[in-house]
Design a protein around this motif. Structure first.
Motif, PDB file in Angstrom:
ATOM      1  N   LEU A   1       5.851 -20.613   8.001  1.00 36.50           N
ATOM      2  CA  LEU A   1       4.746 -19.695   8.301  1.00 36.50           C
ATOM      3  C   LEU A   1       4.185 -19.078   7.024  1.00 36.50           C
ATOM      4  O   LEU A   1       2.965 -18.992   6.852  1.00 36.50           O
ATOM      5  N   ALA A   2       5.070 -18.648   6.132  1.00 32.22           N
ATOM      6  CA  ALA A   2       4.638 -17.977   4.910  1.00 32.22           C
ATOM      7  C   ALA A   2       3.787 -18.891   4.041  1.00 32.22           C
ATOM      8  O   ALA A   2       2.827 -18.448   3.400  1.00 32.22           O
TER       9      ALA A   2
ATOM     10  N   THR B   1      -3.329   7.867  -4.148  1.00 30.43           N
ATOM     11  CA  THR B   1      -2.784   6.803  -3.298  1.00 30.43           C
ATOM     12  C   THR B   1      -2.538   5.579  -4.163  1.00 30.43           C
ATOM     13  O   THR B   1      -3.408   5.166  -4.930  1.00 30.43           O
ATOM     14  N   LEU B   2      -1.344   4.999  -4.047  1.00 33.57           N
ATOM     15  CA  LEU B   2      -0.994   3.796  -4.802  1.00 33.57           C
ATOM     16  C   LEU B   2      -0.962   2.599  -3.857  1.00 33.57           C
ATOM     17  O   LEU B   2      -0.380   2.678  -2.772  1.00 33.57           O
ATOM     18  N   LEU B   3      -1.578   1.504  -4.284  1.00 38.54           N
ATOM     19  CA  LEU B   3      -1.609   0.287  -3.481  1.00 38.54           C
ATOM     20  C   LEU B   3      -0.797  -0.781  -4.207  1.00 38.54           C
ATOM     21  O   LEU B   3      -1.258  -1.361  -5.199  1.00 38.54           O
ATOM     22  N   PHE B   4       0.424  -1.021  -3.734  1.00 40.37           N
ATOM     23  CA  PHE B   4       1.353  -1.936  -4.395  1.00 40.37           C
ATOM     24  C   PHE B   4       1.133  -3.366  -3.907  1.00 40.37           C
ATOM     25  O   PHE B   4       1.232  -3.653  -2.712  1.00 40.37           O
ATOM     26  N   ASP B   5       0.900  -4.276  -4.849  1.00 37.28           N
ATOM     27  CA  ASP B   5       0.715  -5.692  -4.525  1.00 37.28           C
ATOM     28  C   ASP B   5       1.793  -6.517  -5.202  1.00 37.28           C
ATOM     29  O   ASP B   5       2.369  -6.102  -6.214  1.00 37.28           O
ATOM     30  N   GLY B   6       2.054  -7.708  -4.672  1.00 41.46           N
ATOM     31  CA  GLY B   6       2.981  -8.636  -5.306  1.00 41.46           C
ATOM     32  C   GLY B   6       4.319  -8.787  -4.618  1.00 41.46           C
ATOM     33  O   GLY B   6       5.030  -9.775  -4.830  1.00 41.46           O
ATOM     34  N   LEU B   7       4.673  -7.826  -3.762  1.00 37.65           N
ATOM     35  CA  LEU B   7       5.987  -7.893  -3.122  1.00 37.65           C
ATOM     36  C   LEU B   7       6.049  -8.903  -1.991  1.00 37.65           C
ATOM     37  O   LEU B   7       7.110  -9.102  -1.397  1.00 37.65           O
ATOM     38  N   ASP B   8       4.916  -9.553  -1.674  1.00 37.90           N
ATOM     39  CA  ASP B   8       4.954 -10.574  -0.625  1.00 37.90           C
ATOM     40  C   ASP B   8       5.717 -11.820  -1.078  1.00 37.90           C
ATOM     41  O   ASP B   8       6.002 -12.702  -0.270  1.00 37.90           O
ATOM     42  N   ARG B   9       6.057 -11.882  -2.377  1.00 38.20           N
ATOM     43  CA  ARG B   9       6.874 -13.002  -2.876  1.00 38.20           C
ATOM     44  C   ARG B   9       8.371 -12.710  -2.769  1.00 38.20           C
ATOM     45  O   ARG B   9       9.192 -13.580  -3.044  1.00 38.20           O
ATOM     46  N   LEU B  10       8.721 -11.507  -2.392  1.00 33.87           N
ATOM     47  CA  LEU B  10      10.123 -11.134  -2.213  1.00 33.87           C
ATOM     48  C   LEU B  10      10.650 -11.782  -0.938  1.00 33.87           C
ATOM     49  O   LEU B  10      10.025 -11.694   0.115  1.00 33.87           O
ATOM     50  N   ASP B  11      11.805 -12.447  -1.024  1.00 37.66           N
ATOM     51  CA  ASP B  11      12.324 -13.169   0.140  1.00 37.66           C
ATOM     52  C   ASP B  11      13.566 -12.518   0.741  1.00 37.66           C
ATOM     53  O   ASP B  11      14.316 -13.158   1.469  1.00 37.66           O
ATOM     54  N   ASP B  12      13.770 -11.242   0.440  1.00 38.87           N
ATOM     55  CA  ASP B  12      14.947 -10.535   0.949  1.00 38.87           C
ATOM     56  C   ASP B  12      14.473  -9.331   1.765  1.00 38.87           C
ATOM     57  O   ASP B  12      14.058  -8.307   1.210  1.00 38.87           O
TER      58      ASP B  12
ATOM     59  N   ILE C   1       9.877  -9.507  -9.746  1.00 40.95           N
ATOM     60  CA  ILE C   1       9.876  -9.275  -8.297  1.00 40.95           C
ATOM     61  C   ILE C   1      11.229  -9.609  -7.685  1.00 40.95           C
ATOM     62  O   ILE C   1      11.721  -8.906  -6.788  1.00 40.95           O
ATOM     63  N   PHE C   2      11.871 -10.678  -8.160  1.00 43.13           N
ATOM     64  CA  PHE C   2      13.108 -11.136  -7.540  1.00 43.13           C
ATOM     65  C   PHE C   2      14.322 -10.329  -7.993  1.00 43.13           C
ATOM     66  O   PHE C   2      15.430 -10.545  -7.509  1.00 43.13           O
TER      67      PHE C   2
ATOM     68  N   GLY D   1       3.906  13.716  -2.240  1.00 42.97           N
ATOM     69  CA  GLY D   1       2.488  13.947  -2.029  1.00 42.97           C
ATOM     70  C   GLY D   1       1.594  12.774  -2.343  1.00 42.97           C
ATOM     71  O   GLY D   1       0.369  12.908  -2.360  1.00 42.97           O
ATOM     72  N   ILE D   2       2.173  11.612  -2.588  1.00 41.69           N
ATOM     73  CA  ILE D   2       1.399  10.420  -2.951  1.00 41.69           C
ATOM     74  C   ILE D   2       1.345   9.464  -1.764  1.00 41.69           C
ATOM     75  O   ILE D   2       2.366   9.172  -1.143  1.00 41.69           O
ATOM     76  N   GLY D   3       0.160   8.961  -1.450  1.00 48.53           N
ATOM     77  CA  GLY D   3       0.015   7.969  -0.403  1.00 48.53           C
ATOM     78  C   GLY D   3       0.376   6.584  -0.908  1.00 48.53           C
ATOM     79  O   GLY D   3       0.261   6.306  -2.101  1.00 48.53           O
ATOM     80  N   VAL D   4       0.804   5.694  -0.014  1.00 49.34           N
ATOM     81  CA  VAL D   4       1.233   4.349  -0.408  1.00 49.34           C
ATOM     82  C   VAL D   4       0.718   3.317   0.582  1.00 49.34           C
ATOM     83  O   VAL D   4       0.819   3.500   1.802  1.00 49.34           O
ATOM     84  N   VAL D   5       0.154   2.230   0.038  1.00 50.23           N
ATOM     85  CA  VAL D   5      -0.139   1.030   0.823  1.00 50.23           C
ATOM     86  C   VAL D   5       0.642  -0.092   0.164  1.00 50.23           C
ATOM     87  O   VAL D   5       0.548  -0.290  -1.047  1.00 50.23           O
ATOM     88  N   LEU D   6       1.414  -0.826   0.941  1.00 49.20           N
ATOM     89  CA  LEU D   6       2.365  -1.782   0.386  1.00 49.20           C
ATOM     90  C   LEU D   6       2.211  -3.154   1.028  1.00 49.20           C
ATOM     91  O   LEU D   6       2.328  -3.290   2.241  1.00 49.20           O
ATOM     92  N   VAL D   7       1.910  -4.165   0.199  1.00 48.87           N
ATOM     93  CA  VAL D   7       1.884  -5.542   0.689  1.00 48.87           C
ATOM     94  C   VAL D   7       3.321  -6.037   0.787  1.00 48.87           C
ATOM     95  O   VAL D   7       4.118  -5.849  -0.134  1.00 48.87           O
ATOM     96  N   THR D   8       3.655  -6.678   1.911  1.00 48.55           N
ATOM     97  CA  THR D   8       5.039  -7.063   2.161  1.00 48.55           C
ATOM     98  C   THR D   8       5.175  -8.555   2.444  1.00 48.55           C
ATOM     99  O   THR D   8       4.207  -9.213   2.822  1.00 48.55           O
ATOM    100  N   PRO D   9       6.384  -9.098   2.255  1.00 49.54           N
ATOM    101  CA  PRO D   9       6.616 -10.495   2.575  1.00 49.54           C
ATOM    102  C   PRO D   9       6.563 -10.735   4.079  1.00 49.54           C
ATOM    103  O   PRO D   9       6.911  -9.859   4.877  1.00 49.54           O
TER     104      PRO D   9
END
Length: 396
Positions: A351-352, A177-188, A83-84, A207-215
């Motif tokens: 907060l995080a 549709t792709l649901l990306f998890d894990g990027l909430d640990r990214l600090d940039d 991730i980093f 043509g692909i849908g995306v849901v993205l977890v964010t930091p």
């Protein structure tokens, strides 16, 4: 104990029937409905650690798959790359790998070539090349860098290969549709902004849908405006104000009672667990697990208030370790004067990690986590006194 295992995969909790609908309309329902209307749309889900984002992402996947003509796939980014060390093109490379897995053993020479090419583009490869002009038959090894390993040699080839895989993958499914998890640990926040404006837009254009977890840092950074303009929706998973919202309190109570046998956790103990959790779902689960352990060690058949109190002590100690002096100053300001401005790096970090809890309903407010609040109810120490502080002076 197993029902309250804090480190357990949220998927297992859902499968065991422990998922409880949040009060009001959940983010899972909202995002799934948006995807149903626009299958190739892009959505951001932001929130602090332990606020329930992964659970909402998994429920979103299930809701989308119920639609029937859309295939939703949960993707843990950390299983594909560090991730980093993530960078632009990384999510496109991961998308190609996911599509390769989705295609499976599909027949067709062109598909097989695309799959093989994409694995090379993602992870790199080496080949032997003849040295031109040599009097003897000599060759040298040429190494090509992969997207997930280093800066790629041919960025355009990544998009072209991914598009071919996407066309093959959608022959059996109308939409993906792709649901990306894990990027909430990214600090940039800057890197994340680049991922959204490059990778996510390219994936959506294919043509692909995306849901993205964010930091959480994204919600308070200078890049938020750019990111919001690049996606269809920006959703915030906040904590639950169990102090001011009766529905939130009842929700947390139901979470405990759904996982515990009747009368196993006594009512006063449940009340304390909810209060000490501060409205943070993961903390509620972790504290309950610790209280059950305390009850077991004391040979008790039920969980009482004293078991909760015993569990809170090490929990508070662990939560307060590693705080910098500047972070303590922020906590003291909030405790003594009610002042908090979530714009500094230290403030966002608090907060995080839920040292400071943000509520959005019934009104927006900030609160020091209840387990560490007592540590800051004393006279504030000034910066001028910092050099004279000893371990004995600090309450944790």
């Amino acid at each position: 104990m197993a029902a309250f295992e804090g480190a357990a995969n949220p998927q297992r909790a859902i499968e065991n029937g422990y998922y409880i609908e949040q009060p009001g309309r959940s983010l899972a329902e909202t995002i799934a409905a948006r995807i149903a209307l626009r299958p190739s749309s892009t959505h951001i889900l932001v929130g602090g650690i332990g606020s329930g984002k992964t659970t909402q992402l998994l429920v979103t996947r299930d809701r989308i798959n119920e639609i029937g003509d859309i295939k939703a796939i949960y993707v843990d980014v950390s299983l594909y790359t560090d991730i980093f060390k993530i960078k632009p093109l990384s999510l496109m490379a991961i998308t190609g790998l996911v599509l390769s897995e989705l295609i499976g053993d599909s027949e067709g020479q062109d598909i097989e070539k695309s799959r093989a090419l994409f694995h090379k583009l993602a992870y790199g490869f080496s080949e032997n090349k003849d040295i031109l002009g040599s009097a003897v038959n000599l060759n040298r090894v040429v190494r090509h860098r992969g997207v997930l390993v280093d800066k790629p040699d041919n960025p355009r080839a990544v998009f072209q290969a991914m598009t071919k895989l996407q066309e093959a993958a959608t022959t059996a499914q109308k939409s993906i549709t792709l649901l990306f998890d894990g990027l909430d640990r990214l600090d940039d926040a800057q890197i994340f902004s680049q991922l959204v404006t490059s990778d996510i837009q390219s994936i959506s254009e294919s043509g692909i849908g995306v849901v993205l977890v964010t930091p959480l840092i994204v919600a308070y950074s200078d890049y938020r405006g750019t990111i919001e303009q690049a996606v269809q929706s920006f959703e915030y998973q906040s904590c639950f104000d169990v102090f001011e919202d009766a529905n939130a309190y009842n929700f947390f109570e139901k979470v405990i009672k759904t996982r515990a046998a009747n009368d196993f956790i006594q009512e006063p103990a449940i009340q304390n667990l909810i209060v000490y959790s501060g409205g943070v779902l993961r903390d509620l689960i972790s504290l309950t697990e610790a209280a059950i352990e305390e009850a077991y060690l004391l040979d008790s058949d039920k969980v009482y208030e004293n078991h909760v109190e015993a569990a809170v002590i090490p929990f508070a100690r662990a939560k307060s370790l590693g705080l910098s002096y500047k972070e303590r100053e922020i906590l003291w300001d909030l405790s003594e004067e009610g002042k908090f401005n979530p714009t500094t790096k230290e403030g966002i970090k608090l907060l995080a990690a839920h040292h400071i809890i943000e509520y959005r309903y019934p009104e927006r407010r900030f609160l020091i986590h209840p387990v560490i609040q007592p540590l800051f109810q004393h006279e504030q120490i000034t910066y001028e006194e910092e050099e004279e502080i000893t371990d004995e002076d600090v309450p944790f």
